[in-house]
Design a protein around this motif. Structure first.
Motif, mmCIF file in Angstrom:
data_model
loop_
_atom_site.group_PDB
_atom_site.id
_atom_site.type_symbol
_atom_site.label_atom_id
_atom_site.label_comp_id
_atom_site.label_asym_id
_atom_site.label_seq_id
_atom_site.Cartn_x
_atom_site.Cartn_y
_atom_site.Cartn_z
ATOM 1 N N LEU A 182 9.221 11.953 8.855
ATOM 2 C CA LEU A 182 7.687 12.118 9.110
ATOM 3 C C LEU A 182 7.122 11.391 10.190
ATOM 4 C CD1 LEU A 182 6.623 11.689 5.138
ATOM 5 C CD2 LEU A 182 6.393 13.755 6.694
ATOM 6 N N PHE A 183 7.571 10.278 10.304
ATOM 7 C CA PHE A 183 7.165 9.340 11.526
ATOM 8 C C PHE A 183 7.803 9.828 12.921
ATOM 9 C CE2 PHE A 183 6.702 6.277 8.381
ATOM 10 C CZ PHE A 183 5.731 5.168 8.782
ATOM 11 N N VAL A 184 8.804 10.548 12.808
ATOM 12 C CA VAL A 184 9.490 11.478 14.153
ATOM 13 C C VAL A 184 8.495 12.564 14.402
ATOM 14 C CG1 VAL A 184 11.112 12.951 15.088
ATOM 15 C CG2 VAL A 184 11.763 11.109 13.567
ATOM 16 N N ASP A 185 7.944 13.255 13.342
ATOM 17 C CA ASP A 185 6.918 14.314 13.398
ATOM 18 C C ASP A 185 5.561 13.736 14.200
ATOM 19 O OD1 ASP A 185 6.337 17.142 13.311
ATOM 20 O OD2 ASP A 185 4.804 16.335 11.643
ATOM 21 N N TYR A 186 5.304 12.683 13.384
ATOM 22 C CA TYR A 186 3.932 11.802 13.767
ATOM 23 C C TYR A 186 3.766 11.491 15.318
ATOM 24 C CZ TYR A 186 0.045 8.799 13.960
ATOM 25 O OH TYR A 186 -1.136 8.140 14.365
ATOM 26 N N PHE A 187 4.979 10.779 15.680
ATOM 27 C CA PHE A 187 4.971 10.547 17.063
ATOM 28 C C PHE A 187 5.169 11.360 18.215
ATOM 29 C CE2 PHE A 187 6.726 6.267 15.158
ATOM 30 C CZ PHE A 187 5.622 5.554 15.338
ATOM 31 N N ASN A 188 5.811 12.454 17.801
ATOM 32 C CA ASN A 188 5.704 13.759 18.923
ATOM 33 C C ASN A 188 4.702 14.698 18.753
ATOM 34 O OD1 ASN A 188 8.786 13.683 20.276
ATOM 35 N ND2 ASN A 188 9.139 13.039 18.073
ATOM 36 N N PRO A 246 1.148 -0.999 -0.004
ATOM 37 C CA PRO A 246 0.012 -0.052 -0.088
ATOM 38 C C PRO A 246 0.904 1.202 -0.069
ATOM 39 C CG PRO A 246 0.096 -1.008 2.141
ATOM 40 C CD PRO A 246 0.787 -1.923 1.238
ATOM 41 N N GLN A 247 0.451 2.365 -0.373
ATOM 42 C CA GLN A 247 1.126 3.497 -0.551
ATOM 43 C C GLN A 247 0.780 4.407 0.707
ATOM 44 O OE1 GLN A 247 3.420 3.930 -2.910
ATOM 45 N NE2 GLN A 247 2.772 1.512 -3.318
ATOM 46 N N ILE A 248 0.580 5.605 0.751
ATOM 47 C CA ILE A 248 0.365 6.595 1.571
ATOM 48 C C ILE A 248 -1.075 6.385 2.381
ATOM 49 C CG2 ILE A 248 -0.035 8.921 2.342
ATOM 50 C CD1 ILE A 248 2.863 8.352 1.455
ATOM 51 N N SER A 249 -1.123 6.425 3.516
ATOM 52 C CA SER A 249 -2.178 6.151 4.333
ATOM 53 C C SER A 249 -3.194 7.554 4.664
ATOM 54 C CB SER A 249 -2.298 5.028 5.457
ATOM 55 O OG SER A 249 -1.392 5.989 6.479
ATOM 56 N N ASP A 250 -4.424 7.217 5.250
ATOM 57 C CA ASP A 250 -5.035 8.586 5.813
ATOM 58 C C ASP A 250 -4.357 9.358 6.741
ATOM 59 O OD1 ASP A 250 -7.103 7.586 4.220
ATOM 60 O OD2 ASP A 250 -8.251 6.691 5.809
ATOM 61 N N ASN A 251 -3.389 8.910 7.569
ATOM 62 C CA ASN A 251 -2.707 9.792 8.385
ATOM 63 C C ASN A 251 -1.350 10.589 7.827
ATOM 64 O OD1 ASN A 251 -0.611 7.715 7.824
ATOM 65 N ND2 ASN A 251 -0.908 6.551 9.718
ATOM 66 N N GLY A 252 -1.171 10.339 6.396
ATOM 67 C CA GLY A 252 -0.108 10.657 5.761
ATOM 68 C C GLY A 252 1.226 10.239 5.914
ATOM 69 N N LEU A 253 1.279 9.127 6.366
ATOM 70 C CA LEU A 253 2.280 8.435 6.297
ATOM 71 C C LEU A 253 2.572 7.049 5.447
ATOM 72 C CD1 LEU A 253 2.574 7.860 10.480
ATOM 73 C CD2 LEU A 253 3.733 9.543 8.896
ATOM 74 N N PRO A 254 3.717 7.078 4.959
ATOM 75 C CA PRO A 254 3.771 5.761 3.825
ATOM 76 C C PRO A 254 4.036 4.503 4.718
ATOM 77 C CG PRO A 254 6.041 6.978 4.188
ATOM 78 C CD PRO A 254 4.908 7.825 4.890
ATOM 79 N N PHE A 287 10.974 8.679 18.408
ATOM 80 C CA PHE A 287 10.929 7.500 17.463
ATOM 81 C C PHE A 287 11.693 6.347 17.976
ATOM 82 C CE2 PHE A 287 12.846 5.908 13.815
ATOM 83 C CZ PHE A 287 11.887 5.648 12.812
ATOM 84 N N ASN A 288 12.960 6.484 18.550
ATOM 85 C CA ASN A 288 13.647 5.059 18.700
ATOM 86 C C ASN A 288 12.884 4.206 19.547
ATOM 87 O OD1 ASN A 288 15.676 5.969 16.820
ATOM 88 N ND2 ASN A 288 17.333 5.853 18.416
ATOM 89 N N TYR A 289 12.189 5.019 20.520
ATOM 90 C CA TYR A 289 11.424 4.039 21.603
ATOM 91 C C TYR A 289 10.183 3.575 20.885
ATOM 92 C CZ TYR A 289 7.669 3.342 24.756
ATOM 93 O OH TYR A 289 6.650 2.708 25.522
ATOM 94 N N ARG A 290 9.579 4.085 20.108
ATOM 95 C CA ARG A 290 8.262 3.676 19.381
ATOM 96 C C ARG A 290 8.843 2.566 18.452
ATOM 97 N NH1 ARG A 290 3.781 7.299 19.939
ATOM 98 N NH2 ARG A 290 2.609 5.734 18.803
ATOM 99 N N LEU A 291 9.720 2.577 17.816
ATOM 100 C CA LEU A 291 10.173 1.766 16.705
ATOM 101 C C LEU A 291 10.618 0.471 17.326
ATOM 102 C CD1 LEU A 291 12.214 2.151 13.494
ATOM 103 C CD2 LEU A 291 13.048 0.496 15.228
ATOM 104 N N SER A 292 11.544 0.441 18.570
ATOM 105 C CA SER A 292 11.990 -0.381 19.296
ATOM 106 C C SER A 292 10.681 -1.434 20.215
ATOM 107 C CB SER A 292 12.927 -0.052 20.296
ATOM 108 O OG SER A 292 13.132 -1.168 21.237
ATOM 109 N N ARG A 293 9.571 -0.543 20.387
ATOM 110 C CA ARG A 293 8.469 -1.290 20.953
ATOM 111 C C ARG A 293 7.750 -2.076 20.121
ATOM 112 N NH1 ARG A 293 4.441 -0.039 24.853
ATOM 113 N NH2 ARG A 293 2.335 -0.304 23.810
ATOM 114 N N ALA A 294 7.780 -1.883 18.682
ATOM 115 C CA ALA A 294 7.276 -2.506 17.673
ATOM 116 C C ALA A 294 8.012 -3.656 17.136
ATOM 117 C CB ALA A 294 6.656 -1.703 16.525
ATOM 118 N N ARG A 295 9.285 -3.276 17.093
ATOM 119 C CA ARG A 295 10.462 -4.335 16.436
ATOM 120 C C ARG A 295 10.715 -5.531 17.484
ATOM 121 N NH1 ARG A 295 15.184 -6.242 15.505
ATOM 122 N NH2 ARG A 295 15.848 -5.484 17.400
#
Length: 414
Positions: free
Chosen positions: A389-395, A244-252, A283-291
């Protein structure tokens, strides 16, 4: 009186005759008697008793009796052999019981012969053949790679619901599986940890299941460059994965990984510690949490299939069969007997009040070594923009109340 020479010749003839008799007797016993009494000594008899003790049966076979017989029915057409005039064949039940024991323990064929009452020579053919049969019958249903945009979106939805990471298509990681290298292979399989290995690459979904597995890259390729050896990466570059491409939240949409891999527009990795600020820490925390799910999956694999943490001394194609069987069995058992295969304490658990996570099973570096941290690479500007973009979204709109505290920024909620 016979001459001395004649006496010597007579003695020699007698000795040779005795030697020939011994050789003849050895040839007559072409298989050891206790192996011929397989019905009497085999662990099949023990398994019959263990059916009245379900937890012991599961511990022995890594699955319950019902699931085992489901698997037996599936593989029997592929592993059944005909009796001959010379001897009775080893039946599918005996072949299948030997295989999970090998995968679960990593015992040598020479050792395994005492419980199976099957010779090491026969086991060396039976176990790889049965592993291939297991993969052949299970992979189409239990290790099916997503093929449509809707399937990818379902994976992303699960990551967001469970780990609050939107647009995640899978968590990627790789480990070194120790092997005995082929003759004259030199340092081709020698990895940065100082042993010979093949690399197991995997992508996991939020439900601790593998959605893609690649095995066989030589251990000398120790970092995220392993990804470039996979069919998955070729299709990713060609844009043929139906992502899929860009979603409704504006993130790829993107895959997530650790420092071993290169940053791409469709592949997110954490910021290096040297360039961290508060927003990037989040961002690192949120990524690590999912990974963390893929680390948990590797821990479960090694815990349930100890062959993966021992040095596998087989031919390369047979090592491949063994490792791929472990991977597809993981998904099969997660789907059918998850409460037994992954009981409480196996999976990462989040405290609903503090949101701190209690680790489930993890593989230590002495069990199965991680990939090396990748060399510093010049990432594209497009890849950097996507991560920002993800950094901005998570903050901002994607923040959660506990993230500052657990990222080590402050004790306050916001």
């Amino acid at each position: 009186m016979p001459s001395k020479r004649k006496v010597e010749l007579a003695v020699l003839a007698l000795c040779l005759n005795k030697l020939n008799v011994k050789k003849k007797n050895r040839r007559a016993e072409w298989v050891k008697k206790w192996l011929l009494d397989r019905d009497k000594h085999t662990h099949i008899n023990l398994l019959s008793e263990l059916r009245t003790y379900p937890s012991d049966f599961h511990n022995y076979m890594r699955m319950d009796d019902e699931t085992y017989h489901t698997l037996l029915a599936m593989v029997t057409p592929l592993i059944e052999k005909q009796d001959t005039k010379m001897r009775r064949s080893i039946n599918p039940h005996e072949r299948l019981t030997a295989t999970p024991r090998y995968l679960a323990t990593g015992r040598t064929y020479e050792d395994l012969k005492f419980t199976t009452c099957i010779s090491p020579q026969a086991l060396s053919k039976i176990i790889p053949e049965t592993c291939r049969a297991i993969y052949q019958v299970l992979a189409p249903q239990y290790l099916k790679f997503p093929g449509t945009e809707a399937e990818w979106k379902e994976i992303a939805k699960n990551f967001e619901e469970r780990w609050q990471f939107p647009n995640c298509l899978g968590a990627v990681d790789g480990k070194h599986v120790a092997i005995s290298p082929p003759p004259n292979s030199g340092s081709y399989f020698y990895n940065y940890k100082g042993f010979h290995s093949l690399v197991l690459m995997a992508i996991a979904n939020a439900n601790y299941e593998l959605i893609y597995v690649h095995f066989g890259t030589n251990g000398r390729v120790s970092d995220g460059g392993v990804l470039g050896c996979t069919e998955f990466y070729s299709k990713l570059k060609q844009g043929t994965l139906n992502l899929p491409q860009i979603s409704d939240n504006g993130l790829p949409y993107a895959f997530i990984s650790d420092e071993a891999f290169a940053l791409r527009e469709d592949f997110l990795k954490p910021f290096n510690v040297r360039v961290l600020n508060d927003h990037r820490r989040i961002f690192n925390y949120r990524l690590s949490r999912a990974r963390r799910v893929v680390e948990n999956v590797f821990g479960i694999l090694v815990s349930r299939f100890a062959v993966l943490k021992s040095r596998i001394c087989l031919q390369l194609d047979n090592i491949d069969a063994v490792v791929m069987a472990c991977c597809v069995l993981h998904n099969f058992l997660r789907t059918n007997v998850s409460h037994q295969y992954t009981p409480p304490g196996s999976l990462d658990m989040e405290d609903p009040d503090t949101h701190e996570i209690q680790n489930g099973i993890r593989a230590g570096e002495s069990d199965i070594a991680p990939l090396a941290s990748g060399q510093t690479r010049n990432s594209s500007e497009g890849a950097k923009r996507v991560r920002d973009l993800f950094v901005d979204y998570f903050n901002n709109e994607g923040s959660v109340a506990w993230q500052n505290r657990l990222a080590g920024l402050s004790d306050s909620e916001h």
